[in-house]
Design a protein around this motif. Structure first.
Motif, short mmCIF file in Angstrom:
data_model
loop_
_atom_site.label_atom_id
_atom_site.label_comp_id
_atom_site.label_asym_id
_atom_site.label_seq_id
_atom_site.Cartn_x
_atom_site.Cartn_y
_atom_site.Cartn_z
N ASP A 29 49.11 38.76 32.25
CA ASP A 29 47.68 38.88 31.96
C ASP A 29 47.44 38.58 30.49
O ASP A 29 48.35 38.14 29.77
CB ASP A 29 47.18 40.26 32.37
CG ASP A 29 47.91 41.38 31.63
OD1 ASP A 29 48.39 41.15 30.50
OD2 ASP A 29 48.03 42.49 32.19
N ASP A 79 39.82 37.59 36.86
CA ASP A 79 39.21 37.88 35.57
C ASP A 79 40.04 38.92 34.81
O ASP A 79 40.30 40.00 35.33
CB ASP A 79 37.79 38.39 35.79
CG ASP A 79 37.00 38.48 34.49
OD1 ASP A 79 37.60 38.28 33.41
OD2 ASP A 79 35.79 38.73 34.59
N ASN A 80 40.51 38.58 33.63
CA ASN A 80 41.31 39.50 32.82
C ASN A 80 40.48 40.64 32.22
O ASN A 80 41.03 41.54 31.59
CB ASN A 80 42.02 38.74 31.69
CG ASN A 80 43.31 38.09 32.17
OD1 ASN A 80 44.15 38.74 32.81
ND2 ASN A 80 43.47 36.81 31.86
N LYS A 81 39.16 40.64 32.40
CA LYS A 81 38.33 41.69 31.82
C LYS A 81 38.35 42.97 32.65
O LYS A 81 37.90 44.01 32.18
CB LYS A 81 36.90 41.19 31.68
CG LYS A 81 36.73 40.04 30.68
CD LYS A 81 35.30 39.59 30.59
CE LYS A 81 35.14 38.44 29.60
NZ LYS A 81 33.73 37.98 29.50
N THR A 82 38.86 42.88 33.89
CA THR A 82 38.92 44.06 34.74
C THR A 82 40.36 44.44 35.01
O THR A 82 41.28 43.59 34.93
CB THR A 82 38.21 43.81 36.09
OG1 THR A 82 38.93 42.80 36.81
CG2 THR A 82 36.78 43.33 35.87
N GLY A 103 41.60 42.56 38.04
CA GLY A 103 41.88 41.18 37.74
C GLY A 103 43.16 41.00 36.96
O GLY A 103 43.95 40.09 37.24
N ASN A 147 46.73 38.91 37.87
CA ASN A 147 47.29 37.89 36.98
C ASN A 147 48.73 38.18 36.60
O ASN A 147 49.48 37.25 36.26
CB ASN A 147 46.43 37.77 35.73
CG ASN A 147 45.07 37.16 36.03
OD1 ASN A 147 44.93 36.41 36.98
ND2 ASN A 147 44.06 37.50 35.21
#
Length: 219
Positions: free
Chosen positions: A149, A195-198, A201, A205
């Motif tokens: 991530d 999405d790396n923001k969650t 997510g 990754n």
């Protein structure tokens, strides 16, 4: 006319008559051919029964197909040689088996603890199933690609993804897979699938993608 001249006239007439008879023969004898049969201008002379008239010097060796076919040696009929047997049909070789590609993506938290590269027990169970699948094939290659991530620096995540891919290879080799059949690669955080923001997510990754390529024998 004087009587003394009569004998001369009679003699001249007699001579003339004799000359005319000699110059006009009543018939001509048919010539004999060299093949032993009497010939005429129309071909071989035949008797009343239809057979050819032979000359006095005829011998059986002079027999011809026209007159004495029974006296000729029998000809052996010439038969054509039998045709060669047909060539066996050439069967086309079966097509080569198509490669089988099996690809799985294992989440990082299944294989490793957070920020670790040691395979967890539940991760080993998943890899054991993968080994069984690979051994059922004519294995060509296994490719293990590690991902991370976005937490941490790019350089750190690159190294972490490489160590995780190397840990998967080491386990597969310990289970009997040839080391030269396993290739590893680390892509760090460059190929996210979520999405790396969650938190969810980032968990997706952090993964290792394993691709198995081989063929299965046709029965």
């Amino acid at each position: 006319m004087r009587i003394s001249a009569l004998p001369s006239l009679l003699s001249a007439a007699a001579l003339t008559l004799t000359f005319s008879v000699t110059a006009s023969p009543v018939f001509a004898q048919a010539p004999a051919a060299s093949n032993g049969y009497v010939q005429s201008s129309g071909g071989s002379v035949r008797s009343g029964s239809g057979t050819c008239v032979r000359t006095g010097y005829w011998t059986p060796q002079m027999a011809t197909e026209e007159c004495d076919p029974d006296l000729l040696p029998k000809k052996t009929p010439v038969t054509a040689p039998p045709p060669p047997p047909p060539a066996p049909a050439v069967q086309a070789p079966p097509p080569p088996p198509r490669p089988i590609v099996e690809k799985v993506s294992l989440r990082g938290d299944t294989l490793f603890d957070f920020d670790k590269s040691v395979v967890k027990p539940e991760g080993k169970a998943v890899l054991d199933k993968l080994v069984d699948q690979a051994k059922a094939l004519n294995l060509e290659v296994i490719v293990a690609v590690g991902h991370a991530d976005s937490v941490g620096t790019d350089a750190y995540n690159q190294k972490l993804s490489e160590r995780r891919a190397a840990a998967v290879k080491a386990y597969l080799v310990s289970k009997g897979i040839a080391a030269n059949r396993v290739y590893t690669e680390g892509k760090g955080e460059k190929s996210p699938v979520a999405d790396n923001k969650t938190k969810e997510g980032r968990a997706k990754n952090r993964r290792v993608e394993i691709e198995v390529v081989g063929t299965r024998n046709l029965k």
